[in-house]
Design a protein around this motif. Structure first.
Motif, mmCIF file in Angstrom:
data_model
loop_
_atom_site.group_PDB
_atom_site.id
_atom_site.type_symbol
_atom_site.label_atom_id
_atom_site.label_comp_id
_atom_site.label_asym_id
_atom_site.label_seq_id
_atom_site.Cartn_x
_atom_site.Cartn_y
_atom_site.Cartn_z
ATOM 1 N N CYS A 204 0.846 -1.205 0.000
ATOM 2 C CA CYS A 204 0.000 0.000 0.000
ATOM 3 C C CYS A 204 0.878 1.250 0.000
ATOM 4 N N GLU A 205 1.919 1.240 0.808
ATOM 5 C CA GLU A 205 2.818 2.390 0.874
ATOM 6 C C GLU A 205 3.509 2.618 -0.465
ATOM 7 N N ILE A 206 3.988 1.528 -1.079
ATOM 8 C CA ILE A 206 4.653 1.653 -2.371
ATOM 9 C C ILE A 206 3.684 2.175 -3.423
ATOM 10 N N ALA A 207 2.469 1.600 -3.456
ATOM 11 C CA ALA A 207 1.480 2.024 -4.440
ATOM 12 C C ALA A 207 1.128 3.491 -4.268
ATOM 13 N N ALA A 208 0.930 3.920 -3.024
ATOM 14 C CA ALA A 208 0.579 5.317 -2.763
ATOM 15 C C ALA A 208 1.679 6.258 -3.236
ATOM 16 N N LYS A 209 2.923 5.875 -3.013
ATOM 17 C CA LYS A 209 4.032 6.721 -3.456
ATOM 18 C C LYS A 209 4.126 6.747 -4.979
ATOM 19 N N ARG A 210 3.883 5.623 -5.612
ATOM 20 C CA ARG A 210 3.885 5.616 -7.081
ATOM 21 C C ARG A 210 2.778 6.514 -7.629
ATOM 22 N N LEU A 211 1.613 6.428 -7.042
ATOM 23 C CA LEU A 211 0.482 7.229 -7.500
ATOM 24 C C LEU A 211 0.712 8.717 -7.265
ATOM 25 N N ALA A 212 1.427 9.023 -6.207
ATOM 26 C CA ALA A 212 1.725 10.424 -5.889
ATOM 27 C C ALA A 212 3.042 10.878 -6.502
#
Length: 213
Positions: free
Chosen positions: A197-205
């Motif tokens: 979730c943390e990785i995905a959120a950073k990719r999206l942001a």
């Protein structure tokens, strides 16, 4: 179950997709669920996990498809495992010779994966069922942050044959969500492992991603 990330296009939830069912409000399923290959890399890579959760059998995949019903779905899988019920079309992801070693006793190595098509409502020009895209190379220095990470260009191709809000209840490092946002499409994702979730959120942001052991 928590809303972990939200922007103009994407909502990402941290939790169990059988408990956090917001993804069922979407209109097309595009997902790479655990499907029973029990993947466990023997490579000594401190920056990439060796396996994923719930990959011992097809129960997660089959449970997701049961909830999803007869709506359009694109689901990654393997010929080694029984295909989902109601699969009517098989797409081939040609990885351009870039996959693993496979059976060393024979003079061929695996260079493809399967994608199963279920339901209807797909659109776009009629093209080949063989989709040729290089995978994310298997080291973090090449940008890979998940054992089963799919390349965004492949996902963009698949998304281009669909309409409506996209669901990915096994979001992993968020590649489907990234592709949806790049397409200007709304998407709802759920991921059980908070590290992803943390990785995905950073990719999206568009923030730097920190790998984990």
């Amino acid at each position: 179950m928590t809303l972990y990330y939200e922007d103009e296009y994407v909502r990402l939830y941290h939790g169990d997709c059988f408990e956090q069912v917001a993804w069922l409000d979407a209109e097309v399923l595009l997902t790479d669920p655990p499907y029973g290959v029990d993947y466990n890399s023997g490579s000594r890579r401190a920056d990439l996990a060796a396996s994923i959760l719930n990959d011992k059998d097809t129960s997660v995949r089959d449970g997701i498809l049961h909830l999803w019903g007869d709506r359009p779905a694109l689901v990654f899988g393997s010929w080694k495992i029984p295909r989902p019920e109601k699969t009517h079309t098989r797409l081939i992801w040609d990885t351009k010779g870039a996959l693993g070693m496979g059976n060393l006793q024979i003079p061929w190595k695996p260079s493809d994966q399967e994608i199963y098509v279920l339901g209807g409502g797909f659109t776009g020009p009629r093209t080949t069922n063989v989709l040729s895209y290089a995978p994310i190379q298997a080291t973090a220095k090449n940008g890979r942050v998940h054992p089963h990470q799919k390349p965004v260009p492949l996902l963009l191709d698949l998304i281009g044959k669909t309409t409506g809000v996209i669901a990915d209840p096994c979001a992993g490092s968020g590649s489907t969500l990234v592709a949806a946002a790049e397409s200007g499409r709304k998407a709802i994702g759920v991921e059980l492992d908070e590290r992803y979730c943390e990785i995905a959120a950073k990719r999206l942001a568009n923030q730097p991603v920190v790998r984990f052991a």
